[in-house]
Design a protein around this motif. Structure first.
Motif, short mmCIF file in Angstrom:
data_model
loop_
_atom_site.label_atom_id
_atom_site.label_comp_id
_atom_site.label_asym_id
_atom_site.label_seq_id
_atom_site.Cartn_x
_atom_site.Cartn_y
_atom_site.Cartn_z
N ASP A 159 0.85 -1.19 0.00
CA ASP A 159 0.00 0.00 0.00
C ASP A 159 0.88 1.24 0.00
N GLN A 179 2.73 7.89 -1.65
CA GLN A 179 1.59 8.11 -0.76
C GLN A 179 1.00 6.80 -0.29
N SER A 180 0.34 6.86 0.85
CA SER A 180 -0.40 5.73 1.41
C SER A 180 -1.62 6.27 2.13
N GLY A 181 -2.77 5.68 1.87
CA GLY A 181 -3.97 6.04 2.60
C GLY A 181 -4.84 7.09 1.96
N SER A 208 -7.78 8.44 -0.16
CA SER A 208 -9.03 7.79 -0.54
C SER A 208 -10.12 8.84 -0.74
N ARG A 220 -8.93 11.24 4.84
CA ARG A 220 -8.38 11.32 6.19
C ARG A 220 -7.53 12.57 6.34
N GLY A 262 3.26 3.61 6.55
CA GLY A 262 2.26 2.74 7.15
C GLY A 262 2.00 3.04 8.62
N ARG A 305 -0.61 5.69 8.60
CA ARG A 305 -1.88 5.15 8.14
C ARG A 305 -2.59 4.43 9.29
N ARG A 306 -1.81 3.71 10.10
CA ARG A 306 -2.39 3.00 11.24
C ARG A 306 -2.86 3.97 12.32
N ALA A 319 -3.80 9.84 6.28
CA ALA A 319 -3.20 9.63 4.98
C ALA A 319 -1.79 10.22 5.04
#
Length: 348
Positions: free
Chosen positions: A96, A113-115, A117, A122, A143, A146-147, A151
């Protein structure tokens, strides 16, 4: 050609942050900064290639990044930079972790990028390293955020890696273009920046103009005296001055209009947190004091260390993540426990 002793000294913080093993052994094998056997770029690239052949792509990318340090000043380092990006690209496949491309004033910028959407935007955290690092050094950590419900985007500062924006007095505005580019996939009205060293300067200048930036965590950022104190500038290592000259096309004596003054800092309406080193040989102590004395909401973590705090990497990382959560008004017990453990480990 770079000063070899400086390269060996200033790579330590970067190598520890990248979990490079047997660092001293690798450094001892390097005899010069040329292109032949035993040189900086040859030794690091050979170690990277060996890891790549074994399928250890992320460690390989990290070793290629060490080979291109401090910047691609000739073909061998340019090739190492290309190999670093290529092996990272292979490693991130299926994860991801995705490219983000946009333009600022006609200049292409590539981030990771991650997250992001459109269905669930976010709050956003933007991560940038300093003038000696590339985004691939920080991308594997997206990550974590993200957790935490964020984002995350990691970007190079201008003229490094995937960022072709000129590094000039207006370079900070590329951050606003980044926020424009992801505004439909993140709640950019709640954007936080983790901006280390010279990118901290960029993030603070952006925050003065863009209200979407709601907090900045930095470490060793130049603010005022770095750009004006000629006596301090005369003592700076070549790895700093040469790299800045390469990126900006200017000498230090031409950067006076980059200063962030006390009145500007006092005008900030956002929290700022900073990691500081008592023996920082790159950023003058006065630059930390002007932050402390003028930013309304300011927190500071101080290490008895040199620039980049290479002996306190884990503690700084935990404190940085905790600072972001504090700025968001979120509970962060696991991060508090991690910070406590890192401090105990450093003490031992």
């Amino acid at each position: 050609m770079n000063d070899l002793d400086e390269l060996k000294r200033y790579i330590v913080a970067h190598a520890r942050g990248q979990r490079i093993g047997k660092l001293q052994e690798k450094l001892d094998s390097i005899v010069d900064d040329g292109d032949g056997p035993g040189s900086w770029v040859t030794q690091w690239s050979a170690a990277a290639a060996a890891l790549e052949r074994r399928g250890q792509l992320l460690p390989a990318s990290r070793h290629y990044i060490m080979a291109r340090f401090p910047y691609p000043d000739r073909p061998t380092r340019t090739r190492a930079a290309h190999d670093a990006a290529a092996t990272f690209e292979r490693w991130r496949a299926g994860r991801d972790l995705h490219p983000l491309d946009f333009e600022h004033d006609g200049h292409p910028v590539r981030c990771w990028q991650s997250g992001l959407s459109s269905a669930r935007p976010r709050p956003l955290v933007v991560i940038m390293g300093g003038h000696l690092t590339v985004k691939e050094q920080w991308a594997p950590r997206l990550g974590v955020f993200r957790r935490l419900g964020l984002a995350a985007v990691v970007a190079d500062i201008p003229r490094i890696g995937g960022n072709t924006v000129p590094y000039d007095a207006g370079a900070h505005r590329f951050l606003s273009s980044l926020l424009d580019a992801v505004g439909d996939r993140a709640d950019v009205r709640q954007t936080y920046a983790i901006a280390l060293s010279f990118s901290g300067h960029l993030a603070l200048r952006c925050a003065l103009e863009d209200p979407r930036l709601r907090g900045v965590v930095t470490a060793g950022a130049p603010i005022r005296s770095f750009f004006t104190d000629e006596a301090w500038q005369a003592r700076l290592p070549r790895v700093t001055t040469d790299t800045l000259s390469h990126l900006t096309g200017l000498g230090l004596d031409q950067l006076g209009d980059w200063v962030i003054g006390p009145a500007q800092l006092a005008a900030l309406r956002i929290p700022v947190a900073a990691v500081a080193s008592t023996r920082d040989e790159i950023i003058p102590r006065e630059d930390l004091l002007v932050l402390r004395d003028n930013v309304r909401d300011f927190r500071m973590l101080v290490h008895d260390d040199v620039h980049g705090a290479p002996n306190h990497t884990l503690e700084s990382m935990a404190w940085t993540a905790l600072s972001i959560q504090r700025m968001r008004g979120r509970s962060a017990l696991p991060l508090r426990l991690l910070l406590r453990a890192a401090r105990l480990r450093a003490a031992l």
